[in-house]
Write an enzyme that holds these catalytic residues in place. Structure first.
Site, PDB file in Angstrom:
ATOM      1  N   CYS A 275      -3.823   4.382   0.212  1.00  0.00           N
ATOM      2  CA  CYS A 275      -2.459   4.515  -0.310  1.00  0.00           C
ATOM      3  C   CYS A 275      -1.577   5.399   0.580  1.00  0.00           C
ATOM      4  O   CYS A 275      -0.463   5.009   0.954  1.00  0.00           O
ATOM      5  CB  CYS A 275      -2.491   5.022  -1.746  1.00  0.00           C
ATOM      6  SG  CYS A 275      -3.012   6.748  -1.964  1.00  0.00           S
ATOM      7  N   HIS A 323      -2.095   9.542  -5.715  1.00  0.00           N
ATOM      8  CA  HIS A 323      -1.727   8.173  -5.349  1.00  0.00           C
ATOM      9  C   HIS A 323      -0.256   8.122  -4.996  1.00  0.00           C
ATOM     10  O   HIS A 323       0.565   8.850  -5.563  1.00  0.00           O
ATOM     11  CB  HIS A 323      -2.021   7.203  -6.495  1.00  0.00           C
ATOM     12  CG  HIS A 323      -1.947   5.764  -6.084  1.00  0.00           C
ATOM     13  ND1 HIS A 323      -2.944   5.150  -5.359  1.00  0.00           N
ATOM     14  CD2 HIS A 323      -0.983   4.822  -6.263  1.00  0.00           C
ATOM     15  CE1 HIS A 323      -2.607   3.883  -5.127  1.00  0.00           C
ATOM     16  NE2 HIS A 323      -1.415   3.665  -5.659  1.00  0.00           N
ATOM     17  N   HIS A 335       2.174  -0.760  -2.885  1.00  0.00           N
ATOM     18  CA  HIS A 335       1.141   0.259  -2.702  1.00  0.00           C
ATOM     19  C   HIS A 335      -0.192  -0.403  -2.378  1.00  0.00           C
ATOM     20  O   HIS A 335      -0.358  -1.609  -2.517  1.00  0.00           O
ATOM     21  CB  HIS A 335       1.022   1.153  -3.948  1.00  0.00           C
ATOM     22  CG  HIS A 335       0.384   0.471  -5.134  1.00  0.00           C
ATOM     23  ND1 HIS A 335      -0.502   1.100  -5.969  1.00  0.00           N
ATOM     24  CD2 HIS A 335       0.514  -0.796  -5.622  1.00  0.00           C
ATOM     25  CE1 HIS A 335      -0.885   0.281  -6.932  1.00  0.00           C
ATOM     26  NE2 HIS A 335      -0.289  -0.875  -6.751  1.00  0.00           N
TER      27      HIS A 335
END
Length: 360
Positions: A275, A323, A335
């Protein structure tokens, strides 16, 4: 008259023992289901499996960001160590030159025999020439003294460099130990998640790995599967037009072009990402250098509220800031979710929102 026989005792291999052994095995399997070594718990519903797999992925991602941070520090320590060693090598070359100069001076003194100056003057056929030579010798003595002092200073500097290099080497070894620990954690969590998913039917596994957003919106509807040759997707004109700067628009365009790329922990492109690696690569393509980890990236720009988000803003999730995604407008982001799903478009409200940063 029949002989009396002693009743035969049941062995431990009887029904009771088998039952006890079976129960013990079942208990052991349950106890080790999530330590990375045991099998998944039996009789879980697909929803329960999804919840447990999601938790394992979050824990693996937390470890991944720690791994990325340790990797960044290890790389920096290795570079500092190389710089120190190179500088020490250069100083040692200069030291060797100074020592050779001192050796030449010492040899010249030995050849001259070290006679007392008054005796040399008395024996000289040309006193004026001798006096000129004596003045030269005095200057040479001053030069020799300066050379000795320079050698001493160089020795001190080299020892300081070696001491600093030893500290950097210790730091590098520490970082490498951290990398090994985090790698073990990551692989253990991912293996446990994989084993749980393998126990589901293909249909249930597909529903879990595809994922859905609120209202039944498919989270990955704009993603592309596979890692082979792909047509580059371009963002809608409204998305890039809504970006605060041309660099933010370039980062969004890069993210669109990477839809369908696989998630690989520790990867920063060009063909696979985690990520924070996707965020780093997107802004790197726009000429901006971001830190490697999510918990450093959130401080890499100006914080913005959720209601003020614009395309290109970085959006972060979970209390540990583990994240990150790239906002593209209309409540959506691009993402890299986890190993079960490629880079994709998803709603930002499918995870607990933690904050956002406008890089440029």
């Amino acid at each position: 008259m029949a002989a009396h026989r002693k009743p035969r005792q049941r062995s431990l291999g009887g029904q009771k023992a088998r039952t006890a052994f079976t129960l013990a095995l079942a208990g052991a399997a349950t106890a080790t289901a999530f330590d990375g070594t045991g099998q998944a718990e039996p009789n879980l519903t697909p929803a329960q499996v999804k919840a447990k797999v999601d938790q394992l992925y979050r824990e693996a991602e937390d470890a991944t960001e720690k791994y990325n941070g340790a990797q960044e520090k290890a790389t920096a320590a290795a570079q500092r160590l190389k710089t120190l060693r190179d500088e020490a090598a250069r100083k040692e070359e200069r030291l060797n030159s100074a020592r050779e100069e001192l050796g030449s001076m010492a040899a010249a003194q030995y050849r001259n025999g070290g006679l007392d100056p008054a005796v040399q003057l008395a024996l000289s056929d040309d006193p004026d020439q001798y006096l000129d030579g004596a003045a030269f010798a005095e200057r040479a003595g001053d030069r020799q003294s300066a050379t000795v002092n320079r050698v001493r200073q160089q020795l001190r500097e080299i020892e300081q460099l070696r001491g600093a290099a030893r500290l950097e080497l210790t730091s590098l070894r520490t970082r490498r130990a951290e990398l090994k620990k985090h790698k073990t954690t990551i692989t253990g969590k991912l293996d446990a998640a994989r084993r749980m998913l393998e126990q589901l039917t293909e249909a249930d596994r597909a529903r879990i790995t595809e994922g859905t957003g609120p209202g039944g919106t498919t989270a990955g509807r704009a993603s592309r599967a596979g890692t082979g040759a792909r047509d580059t997707l371009s963002p809608p004109a409204s998305t890039t037009a809504g970006a605060p700067t041309s660099r933010a628009a370039a980062a969004v365009s890069y993210a669109y072009a990477k839809l369908g790329s696989p998630y690989v922990w520790g990867a920063t492109g060009p063909d696979a990402f985690d990520c924070s690696g996707l965020a780093l690569a997107a802004y790197r393509s726009a000429g901006i250098s971001l830190p490697r980890t999510t918990y450093a990236q959130i401080d890499a720009g100006r914080r913005v509220s959720r209601s003020a988000l614009l395309p290109g803003d970085l959006v972060f999730f979970y209390s540990g800031i583990t994240h990150v995604g790239i906002y593209i407008g209309n409540g959506q982001m691009i993402h890299a979710p986890n190993p079960s799903a490629p880079v994709r478009v998803a709603p930002i409200d499918e995870m607990p929102f933690a904050g956002a940063t406008r890089v440029v």
